[in-house]
Scaffold this motif. Structure first.
Motif, PDB file in Angstrom:
ATOM      1  N   ILE A  89     -13.978   4.780  -1.384  1.00  6.80           N
ATOM      2  CA  ILE A  89     -13.855   3.429  -0.833  1.00  6.80           C
ATOM      3  C   ILE A  89     -13.846   3.504   0.689  1.00  6.80           C
ATOM      4  N   ASP A  90     -14.124   2.367   1.309  1.00  5.73           N
ATOM      5  CA  ASP A  90     -14.066   2.324   2.767  1.00  5.73           C
ATOM      6  C   ASP A  90     -12.619   2.063   3.209  1.00  5.73           C
ATOM      7  N   GLY A  91     -12.399   2.033   4.489  1.00  7.75           N
ATOM      8  CA  GLY A  91     -11.050   1.902   5.016  1.00  7.75           C
ATOM      9  C   GLY A  91     -10.637   0.475   5.337  1.00  7.75           C
ATOM     10  N   ALA A  92     -11.165  -0.498   4.612  1.00 13.85           N
ATOM     11  CA  ALA A  92     -10.797  -1.903   4.846  1.00 13.85           C
ATOM     12  C   ALA A  92      -9.281  -2.063   4.740  1.00 13.85           C
ATOM     13  N   PRO A  93      -8.705  -2.949   5.554  1.00 14.10           N
ATOM     14  CA  PRO A  93      -7.253  -3.162   5.491  1.00 14.10           C
ATOM     15  C   PRO A  93      -6.753  -3.481   4.077  1.00 14.10           C
ATOM     16  N   ALA A  94      -7.540  -4.205   3.293  1.00 13.48           N
ATOM     17  CA  ALA A  94      -7.135  -4.534   1.925  1.00 13.48           C
ATOM     18  C   ALA A  94      -7.011  -3.279   1.062  1.00 13.48           C
ATOM     19  N   HIS A  95      -7.758  -2.234   1.395  1.00  9.25           N
ATOM     20  CA  HIS A  95      -7.732  -0.991   0.619  1.00  9.25           C
ATOM     21  C   HIS A  95      -6.601  -0.064   1.044  1.00  9.25           C
ATOM     22  N   ARG A  96      -6.086  -0.271   2.248  1.00  8.29           N
ATOM     23  CA  ARG A  96      -5.054   0.623   2.792  1.00  8.29           C
ATOM     24  C   ARG A  96      -3.674  -0.032   2.879  1.00  8.29           C
ATOM     25  N   ALA A  97      -3.553  -1.220   2.342  1.00 11.30           N
ATOM     26  CA  ALA A  97      -2.282  -1.949   2.425  1.00 11.30           C
ATOM     27  C   ALA A  97      -1.155  -1.133   1.799  1.00 11.30           C
ATOM     28  N   LYS A  98      -0.024  -1.111   2.470  1.00 13.11           N
ATOM     29  CA  LYS A  98       1.128  -0.341   1.973  1.00 13.11           C
ATOM     30  C   LYS A  98       1.668  -0.904   0.668  1.00 13.11           C
TER      31      LYS A  98
END
Length: 187
Positions: A89-98
């Motif tokens: 996956i890419d590093g979109a904020p939605a993918h990295r949300a804590k």
């Protein structure tokens, strides 16, 4: 129990009523004429593909955010059952949300920033949108219906053809034939 890992690629795309445009072939000196519409109505299509087999799964959401992404990865996890999958996956904020809680059977692998060309599902999005290039849709439900129809018509072979990058297939093939001890020594 030693079950194989599946390698999946995930991304989202915005699909809207703004007319998809692009190059067309015409006779020399003839300029193409097309009606273009600019409405801002859109939805997001979240998707995942398996380049090796052509398996794919998509869901529609109103927004791109971590809440919807959580719902999507939960749905993928349920689709896969006991199978374990590595997901590019890419590093979109939605993918990295804590706040994200990754299911135990999904292992995220983040691709380098600013490199969408590394994610094979980008080719699927490009292909899909090309299917209605130059068309106008009177409403968002009409566009949704068209997208659903096109997704249903996709075959595994088409998905494989679009998403099977050589570097991915070569790596997957190599891991199937190398002894397990080799992988342990490399770690």
């Amino acid at each position: 129990m030693n079950q194989p890992l599946r390698y999946l690629c995930q991304d989202e795309t915005r699909i809207g009523r703004k007319t998809q445009t692009g190059r067309v072939i015409t006779a020399r000196g003839v300029k193409p004429i097309a009606k273009i519409q600019w409405p801002r109505e859109a939805f997001w299509l979240y998707g995942i593909v398996e380049p090796e087999t052509g398996w794919h799964f998509t869901q529609e959401y109103e927004k791109l955010n971590s809440t919807n992404f959580q719902a999507f990865i939960d749905a993928i996890s349920k689709q896969l059952g006991d199978t374990i999958a590595v997901i590019q996956i890419d590093g979109a904020p939605a993918h990295r949300a804590k706040a994200l809680e990754w299911p135990e059977n999904l292992i995220p692998v983040f691709q380098p920033p600013h490199s969408p060309e590394l994610n094979p599902i980008e080719r699927l999005w490009e292909f899909l949108k090309s299917l209605w290039k130059g068309e106008n849709f009177a409403s968002l439900p009409e566009l949704r219906e068209r997208v659903t129809k096109e997704l249903e018509m996709l075959t595994s072979e088409q998905i494989q053809s679009l998403t099977s990058y050589n570097f991915i297939l070569d790596t997957l093939l190599a891991t199937k034939f190398e002894p397990a001890e080799f992988h342990l020594m490399q770690a």
